[in-house]
Design a protein around this motif. Structure first.
Motif, PDB file in Angstrom:
ATOM      1  N   ALA A   1      -6.056  37.380 -18.095  1.00  0.00           N
ATOM      2  CA  ALA A   1      -4.647  37.064 -17.869  1.00  0.00           C
ATOM      3  C   ALA A   1      -4.493  36.143 -16.655  1.00  0.00           C
ATOM      4  CB  ALA A   1      -3.864  38.352 -17.651  1.00  0.00           C
ATOM      5  N   ARG A   2      -3.575  35.207 -16.775  1.00  0.00           N
ATOM      6  CA  ARG A   2      -3.290  34.281 -15.673  1.00  0.00           C
ATOM      7  C   ARG A   2      -2.237  34.917 -14.772  1.00  0.00           C
ATOM      8  NH1 ARG A   2       0.358  30.353 -16.965  1.00  0.00           N
ATOM      9  NH2 ARG A   2       1.175  29.696 -14.989  1.00  0.00           N
ATOM     10  N   ILE A   3      -2.444  34.890 -13.474  1.00  0.00           N
ATOM     11  CA  ILE A   3      -1.475  35.444 -12.534  1.00  0.00           C
ATOM     12  C   ILE A   3      -0.451  34.371 -12.222  1.00  0.00           C
ATOM     13  CG2 ILE A   3      -1.121  36.349 -10.215  1.00  0.00           C
ATOM     14  CD1 ILE A   3      -3.900  37.580 -10.383  1.00  0.00           C
ATOM     15  N   LEU A   4       0.825  34.732 -12.346  1.00  0.00           N
ATOM     16  CA  LEU A   4       1.914  33.825 -12.047  1.00  0.00           C
ATOM     17  C   LEU A   4       2.482  34.190 -10.682  1.00  0.00           C
ATOM     18  CD1 LEU A   4       3.946  31.635 -12.940  1.00  0.00           C
ATOM     19  CD2 LEU A   4       5.305  33.502 -13.912  1.00  0.00           C
TER      20      LEU A   4
ATOM     21  N   ARG B   1       0.400  36.748  -0.214  1.00  0.00           N
ATOM     22  CA  ARG B   1       0.466  35.543   0.629  1.00  0.00           C
ATOM     23  C   ARG B   1       0.866  34.313  -0.173  1.00  0.00           C
ATOM     24  NH1 ARG B   1      -5.270  35.438   3.184  1.00  0.00           N
ATOM     25  NH2 ARG B   1      -5.652  36.327   1.154  1.00  0.00           N
ATOM     26  N   ARG B   2       0.565  34.314  -1.469  1.00  0.00           N
ATOM     27  CA  ARG B   2       0.868  33.157  -2.316  1.00  0.00           C
ATOM     28  C   ARG B   2       2.213  33.239  -3.019  1.00  0.00           C
ATOM     29  NH1 ARG B   2      -4.127  31.757  -5.959  1.00  0.00           N
ATOM     30  NH2 ARG B   2      -2.777  29.994  -6.368  1.00  0.00           N
ATOM     31  N   GLY B   3       2.864  34.389  -2.951  1.00  0.00           N
ATOM     32  CA  GLY B   3       4.152  34.571  -3.621  1.00  0.00           C
ATOM     33  C   GLY B   3       4.253  35.948  -4.240  1.00  0.00           C
ATOM     34  N   TRP B   4       5.260  36.141  -5.053  1.00  0.00           N
ATOM     35  CA  TRP B   4       5.491  37.414  -5.726  1.00  0.00           C
ATOM     36  C   TRP B   4       4.760  37.436  -7.055  1.00  0.00           C
ATOM     37  CZ3 TRP B   4       8.291  41.373  -3.580  1.00  0.00           C
ATOM     38  CH2 TRP B   4       8.968  41.071  -2.399  1.00  0.00           C
ATOM     39  N   ILE B   5       4.118  38.568  -7.363  1.00  0.00           N
ATOM     40  CA  ILE B   5       3.430  38.729  -8.646  1.00  0.00           C
ATOM     41  C   ILE B   5       3.908  40.028  -9.297  1.00  0.00           C
ATOM     42  CG2 ILE B   5       1.376  37.425  -7.995  1.00  0.00           C
ATOM     43  CD1 ILE B   5      -0.068  40.167  -7.682  1.00  0.00           C
TER      44      ILE B   5
END
Length: 101
Positions: free
Chosen positions: A20-23, A85-89
């Motif tokens: 699965a790709r993490i958005l 750190r990269r955003g909300w998942i």
């Protein structure tokens, strides 16, 4: 015999689901609205809470619903949006073994 083994190996390798790709979403999700669950259709149903989904532009509310337990003593652990750190998942909800009261 050898061709059967090769065919079997090929068939097995294609059954593995793709990773699965993490958005990552830069905007935090809004607070969840209050949901009214009502009564379960039967004792085997569990309330699966609603959640916000990211459609690429904004968060869209997906209401909760009653779902049948996949096995006896199953409890629903709700998914949640988690800040990194990269955003909300989004971390998916899941069924787990629990004690029924």
């Amino acid at each position: 015999m050898l061709s059967t083994v090769g065919l079997l190996a090929t068939a097995c390798s294609t059954t593995v689901p793709p990773r699965a790709r993490i958005l990552y979403v830069a905007i935090p999700p809004p607070p969840d609205p209050v949901e009214i669950e009502g009564s379960a259709p039967s004792p085997v149903y569990v309330w699966v809470t609603g959640r916000y989904d990211w459609n690429g532009v904004e968060y869209v509310w997906i209401p909760g619903q009653w779902e049948p337990r996949p096995y006896d003593r199953a409890v629903w652990i709700s998914g949640k949006w988690t800040q990194t750190r990269r955003g909300w998942i989004w971390v998916d909800g899941r069924w787990a073994l629990g004690n029924r009261t």
